[in-house]
Design a protein around this motif. Structure first.
Motif, PDB file in Angstrom:
ATOM      1  N   GLY A   1      -5.750   1.328   1.651  1.00  0.00           N
ATOM      2  CA  GLY A   1      -5.420   1.092   3.050  1.00  0.00           C
ATOM      3  C   GLY A   1      -4.273   1.939   3.546  1.00  0.00           C
ATOM      4  O   GLY A   1      -3.540   1.526   4.452  1.00  0.00           O
ATOM      5  N   GLY A   2      -4.120   3.114   2.952  1.00  0.00           N
ATOM      6  CA  GLY A   2      -3.084   4.041   3.410  1.00  0.00           C
ATOM      7  C   GLY A   2      -1.754   3.917   2.711  1.00  0.00           C
ATOM      8  O   GLY A   2      -0.819   4.670   3.017  1.00  0.00           O
ATOM      9  N   ARG A   3      -1.642   3.001   1.754  1.00  0.00           N
ATOM     10  CA  ARG A   3      -0.366   2.843   1.055  1.00  0.00           C
ATOM     11  C   ARG A   3      -0.101   3.991   0.081  1.00  0.00           C
ATOM     12  O   ARG A   3       1.039   4.222  -0.320  1.00  0.00           O
ATOM     13  CB  ARG A   3      -0.318   1.503   0.330  1.00  0.00           C
ATOM     14  CG  ARG A   3      -0.172   0.315   1.273  1.00  0.00           C
ATOM     15  CD  ARG A   3      -0.197  -0.989   0.536  1.00  0.00           C
ATOM     16  NE  ARG A   3      -1.464  -1.188  -0.177  1.00  0.00           N
ATOM     17  CZ  ARG A   3      -1.784  -2.290  -0.844  1.00  0.00           C
ATOM     18  NH1 ARG A   3      -0.930  -3.283  -0.909  1.00  0.00           N
ATOM     19  NH2 ARG A   3      -2.946  -2.393  -1.458  1.00  0.00           N
ATOM     20  N   VAL A   4      -1.163   4.697  -0.296  1.00  0.00           N
ATOM     21  CA  VAL A   4      -1.027   5.926  -1.076  1.00  0.00           C
ATOM     22  C   VAL A   4      -1.373   7.092  -0.154  1.00  0.00           C
ATOM     23  O   VAL A   4      -2.384   7.042   0.551  1.00  0.00           O
ATOM     24  CB  VAL A   4      -1.964   5.932  -2.300  1.00  0.00           C
ATOM     25  CG1 VAL A   4      -1.850   7.252  -3.061  1.00  0.00           C
ATOM     26  CG2 VAL A   4      -1.659   4.752  -3.215  1.00  0.00           C
TER      27      VAL A   4
ATOM     28  N   LYS B   1      -6.550  11.328  -1.626  1.00  0.00           N
ATOM     29  CA  LYS B   1      -7.376  10.879  -0.508  1.00  0.00           C
ATOM     30  C   LYS B   1      -8.207   9.656  -0.896  1.00  0.00           C
ATOM     31  O   LYS B   1      -8.387   8.734  -0.084  1.00  0.00           O
ATOM     32  CB  LYS B   1      -8.270  12.017  -0.034  1.00  0.00           C
ATOM     33  CG  LYS B   1      -7.506  13.136   0.678  1.00  0.00           C
ATOM     34  CD  LYS B   1      -8.419  14.292   1.058  1.00  0.00           C
ATOM     35  CE  LYS B   1      -7.647  15.403   1.755  1.00  0.00           C
ATOM     36  NZ  LYS B   1      -8.521  16.558   2.096  1.00  0.00           N
ATOM     37  N   GLN B   2      -8.721   9.652  -2.115  1.00  0.00           N
ATOM     38  CA  GLN B   2      -9.488   8.498  -2.579  1.00  0.00           C
ATOM     39  C   GLN B   2      -8.622   7.240  -2.620  1.00  0.00           C
ATOM     40  O   GLN B   2      -9.041   6.164  -2.186  1.00  0.00           O
ATOM     41  CB  GLN B   2     -10.072   8.781  -3.962  1.00  0.00           C
ATOM     42  CG  GLN B   2     -11.174   9.828  -3.983  1.00  0.00           C
ATOM     43  CD  GLN B   2     -11.611  10.173  -5.396  1.00  0.00           C
ATOM     44  OE1 GLN B   2     -11.404   9.410  -6.337  1.00  0.00           O
ATOM     45  NE2 GLN B   2     -12.218  11.334  -5.568  1.00  0.00           N
ATOM     46  N   TRP B   3      -7.404   7.403  -3.138  1.00  0.00           N
ATOM     47  CA  TRP B   3      -6.503   6.257  -3.207  1.00  0.00           C
ATOM     48  C   TRP B   3      -6.005   5.837  -1.825  1.00  0.00           C
ATOM     49  O   TRP B   3      -5.745   4.653  -1.585  1.00  0.00           O
ATOM     50  CB  TRP B   3      -5.323   6.572  -4.115  1.00  0.00           C
ATOM     51  CG  TRP B   3      -5.618   6.278  -5.548  1.00  0.00           C
ATOM     52  CD1 TRP B   3      -5.939   7.165  -6.533  1.00  0.00           C
ATOM     53  CD2 TRP B   3      -5.644   4.993  -6.163  1.00  0.00           C
ATOM     54  NE1 TRP B   3      -6.165   6.521  -7.721  1.00  0.00           N
ATOM     55  CE2 TRP B   3      -5.983   5.176  -7.526  1.00  0.00           C
ATOM     56  CE3 TRP B   3      -5.418   3.690  -5.697  1.00  0.00           C
ATOM     57  CZ2 TRP B   3      -6.102   4.109  -8.420  1.00  0.00           C
ATOM     58  CZ3 TRP B   3      -5.524   2.632  -6.591  1.00  0.00           C
ATOM     59  CH2 TRP B   3      -5.866   2.845  -7.930  1.00  0.00           C
ATOM     60  N   SER B   4      -5.892   6.783  -0.910  1.00  0.00           N
ATOM     61  CA  SER B   4      -5.484   6.436   0.453  1.00  0.00           C
ATOM     62  C   SER B   4      -6.503   5.497   1.085  1.00  0.00           C
ATOM     63  O   SER B   4      -6.148   4.493   1.712  1.00  0.00           O
ATOM     64  CB  SER B   4      -5.321   7.706   1.299  1.00  0.00           C
ATOM     65  OG  SER B   4      -4.908   7.378   2.606  1.00  0.00           O
ATOM     66  N   ARG B   5      -7.778   5.827   0.910  1.00  0.00           N
ATOM     67  CA  ARG B   5      -8.837   4.966   1.441  1.00  0.00           C
ATOM     68  C   ARG B   5      -8.855   3.616   0.722  1.00  0.00           C
ATOM     69  O   ARG B   5      -8.984   2.558   1.351  1.00  0.00           O
ATOM     70  CB  ARG B   5     -10.197   5.655   1.309  1.00  0.00           C
ATOM     71  CG  ARG B   5     -10.361   6.897   2.188  1.00  0.00           C
ATOM     72  CD  ARG B   5     -11.793   7.376   2.181  1.00  0.00           C
ATOM     73  NE  ARG B   5     -12.187   7.889   0.870  1.00  0.00           N
ATOM     74  CZ  ARG B   5     -12.079   9.161   0.504  1.00  0.00           C
ATOM     75  NH1 ARG B   5     -11.570  10.047   1.346  1.00  0.00           N
ATOM     76  NH2 ARG B   5     -12.469   9.551  -0.693  1.00  0.00           N
ATOM     77  N   LYS B   6      -8.720   3.666  -0.581  1.00  0.00           N
ATOM     78  CA  LYS B   6      -8.797   2.451  -1.395  1.00  0.00           C
ATOM     79  C   LYS B   6      -7.625   1.514  -1.140  1.00  0.00           C
ATOM     80  O   LYS B   6      -7.781   0.282  -1.200  1.00  0.00           O
ATOM     81  CB  LYS B   6      -8.842   2.855  -2.875  1.00  0.00           C
ATOM     82  CG  LYS B   6      -8.981   1.706  -3.854  1.00  0.00           C
ATOM     83  CD  LYS B   6      -9.070   2.238  -5.274  1.00  0.00           C
ATOM     84  CE  LYS B   6      -9.177   1.115  -6.296  1.00  0.00           C
ATOM     85  NZ  LYS B   6      -9.269   1.634  -7.687  1.00  0.00           N
TER      86      LYS B   6
ATOM     87  N   ILE C   1       3.168   5.103  -2.259  1.00  0.00           N
ATOM     88  CA  ILE C   1       3.126   6.171  -3.252  1.00  0.00           C
ATOM     89  C   ILE C   1       2.758   7.476  -2.561  1.00  0.00           C
ATOM     90  O   ILE C   1       1.715   7.571  -1.912  1.00  0.00           O
ATOM     91  CB  ILE C   1       2.111   5.869  -4.366  1.00  0.00           C
ATOM     92  CG1 ILE C   1       2.486   4.569  -5.088  1.00  0.00           C
ATOM     93  CG2 ILE C   1       2.040   7.029  -5.360  1.00  0.00           C
ATOM     94  CD1 ILE C   1       1.453   4.118  -6.101  1.00  0.00           C
ATOM     95  N   ALA C   2       3.635   8.468  -2.694  1.00  0.00           N
ATOM     96  CA  ALA C   2       3.365   9.806  -2.173  1.00  0.00           C
ATOM     97  C   ALA C   2       2.953  10.687  -3.352  1.00  0.00           C
ATOM     98  O   ALA C   2       3.710  10.830  -4.310  1.00  0.00           O
ATOM     99  CB  ALA C   2       4.601  10.375  -1.487  1.00  0.00           C
ATOM    100  N   LEU C   3       1.754  11.234  -3.283  1.00  0.00           N
ATOM    101  CA  LEU C   3       1.235  12.082  -4.354  1.00  0.00           C
ATOM    102  C   LEU C   3       1.305  13.533  -3.903  1.00  0.00           C
ATOM    103  O   LEU C   3       0.534  13.963  -3.049  1.00  0.00           O
ATOM    104  CB  LEU C   3      -0.207  11.686  -4.686  1.00  0.00           C
ATOM    105  CG  LEU C   3      -0.853  12.407  -5.866  1.00  0.00           C
ATOM    106  CD1 LEU C   3      -0.103  12.121  -7.160  1.00  0.00           C
ATOM    107  CD2 LEU C   3      -2.318  12.000  -6.009  1.00  0.00           C
TER     108      LEU C   3
ATOM    109  N   LEU D   1      -3.484  11.133 -13.204  1.00  0.00           N
ATOM    110  CA  LEU D   1      -2.939  10.723 -11.913  1.00  0.00           C
ATOM    111  C   LEU D   1      -3.478   9.354 -11.507  1.00  0.00           C
ATOM    112  O   LEU D   1      -2.735   8.504 -10.997  1.00  0.00           O
ATOM    113  CB  LEU D   1      -3.288  11.762 -10.840  1.00  0.00           C
ATOM    114  CG  LEU D   1      -2.617  13.131 -10.938  1.00  0.00           C
ATOM    115  CD1 LEU D   1      -3.095  14.035  -9.807  1.00  0.00           C
ATOM    116  CD2 LEU D   1      -1.094  13.017 -10.910  1.00  0.00           C
ATOM    117  N   ASN D   2      -4.764   9.145 -11.746  1.00  0.00           N
ATOM    118  CA  ASN D   2      -5.361   7.844 -11.431  1.00  0.00           C
ATOM    119  C   ASN D   2      -4.718   6.727 -12.237  1.00  0.00           C
ATOM    120  O   ASN D   2      -4.479   5.625 -11.722  1.00  0.00           O
ATOM    121  CB  ASN D   2      -6.873   7.882 -11.697  1.00  0.00           C
ATOM    122  CG  ASN D   2      -7.655   8.461 -10.532  1.00  0.00           C
ATOM    123  OD1 ASN D   2      -7.587   7.974  -9.415  1.00  0.00           O
ATOM    124  ND2 ASN D   2      -8.390   9.523 -10.788  1.00  0.00           N
ATOM    125  N   LYS D   3      -4.430   6.991 -13.513  1.00  0.00           N
ATOM    126  CA  LYS D   3      -3.788   5.979 -14.351  1.00  0.00           C
ATOM    127  C   LYS D   3      -2.416   5.612 -13.804  1.00  0.00           C
ATOM    128  O   LYS D   3      -2.038   4.432 -13.781  1.00  0.00           O
ATOM    129  CB  LYS D   3      -3.650   6.505 -15.781  1.00  0.00           C
ATOM    130  CG  LYS D   3      -4.931   6.508 -16.592  1.00  0.00           C
ATOM    131  CD  LYS D   3      -4.662   6.999 -18.002  1.00  0.00           C
ATOM    132  CE  LYS D   3      -5.927   7.004 -18.844  1.00  0.00           C
ATOM    133  NZ  LYS D   3      -5.655   7.503 -20.226  1.00  0.00           N
TER     134      LYS D   3
END
Length: 277
Positions: A185-188, A178-183, A141-143, A120-122
């Motif tokens: 700025g909310g775009r994920v 959640k990690q990507w949301s923080r990283k 991106i909606a996960l 998923l991270n990739k």
């Protein structure tokens, strides 16, 4: 002298990338609901691959997503919905579906939890890293997490699943989101399909969940409606996602009974170009 035309893309696009987006296509699927909500506003490109896990899905990137160079032939992608995990969470000793012949991986359908998170991270990194050949500036991106499973609805010969085992993959998906949301700025944004369904069903008991599934794994029209509503809720509540709310997008094509000479198009059609043979 021959005449050629560049692709005419007068609508932006949403890509649905997952393992069960095409189920119940007669009118109850997630893809159908997205297409209906964004009709005449954005193109919804359904990239749904039944039985695929994240390992096999990664091998499809070069075929499904445009490279950053030469992207003028494609519509501008505004939203990518990633919904993978249920097949990754199939019990490790059960992989009844043959590995696709053109897959770059030869594992069974079950994917270890840590590898699922890595995959998923990739995927997300491919779209958000400015140096990636798949980078999409400004994309959202909606996960989506795997939903729960209903063991009493499973039949002999079907892939073996387990509620608590699948829950681990849901938790991993949420953690990555959640990690990507923080990283970012909310775009994920993570979309907790599990919680959305169990909240409406008022619990995780099989009898309560049955109306939301067709076979204990794939969702029914009721289940897809819950997931669609949850995605719309997230789009509406996040300030930097509100431009994706269908209510905030002007139709690029009028209704059939509203076509007039003074209709203002949001997009200018690409002009026809002449080429000498």
């Amino acid at each position: 002298m021959g005449i050629t035309s560049q692709a005419r893309h007068f609508q932006d696009a949403i890509i649905l990338f997952g393992d069960s987006l095409t189920q119940n296509c007669t009118g109850g699927s997630f893809a159908y609901r997205m297409t209906y909500a964004y009709q005449r506003k954005m193109d919804v490109l359904n990239r749904g691959f039944g039985d695929y896990n994240t390992e096999w899905a990664l091998s499809l990137f070069k075929r499904l997503f445009p490279l950053r160079f030469g992207r003028s032939e494609f519509p501008q992608i505004k939203l990518i919905v990633i919904w993978l995990g249920t097949n990754d969470a199939v019990l490790p000793d059960d992989s009844p579906t043959p590995v696709p012949e053109d897959a770059e991986y030869d594992t069974g359908r079950s994917v270890p939890l840590a590898k699922y998170g890595t995959n998923l991270n990739k995927m997300i990194d491919s779209f958000t890293d400015s140096y990636s050949e798949y980078h999409l500036p400004g994309v959202r991106i909606a996960l989506l997490t795997p939903p729960p499973v209903v063991l009493s609805m499973r039949k002999p010969g079907q892939a073996k699943v387990d509620l608590d085992h699948t829950r681990k993959y849901k938790d991993e998906c949420l953690s990555v989101g959640k990690q990507w949301s923080r990283k970012s700025g909310g775009r994920v944004q993570p979309v907790d399909c599990w919680k959305a369904i169990t909240d409406v069903a008022d619990g995780e008991k099989d009898d309560a969940l049955r109306p939301f599934f067709t076979d204990g794994v794939h969702l029914s029209p009721n289940g897809y409606q819950v997931v669609f509503d949850e995605l719309m809720r997230i789009i509406k509540k996040n300030a930097n996602w509100k431009h994706l709310d269908p209510a905030n997008i002007k139709a690029t094509v009028p209704r059939y009974n509203a076509v007039t000479d003074d209709w203002e198009w949001d997009y200018e059609p690409t002009p026809v170009q002449e080429r000498k043979d």
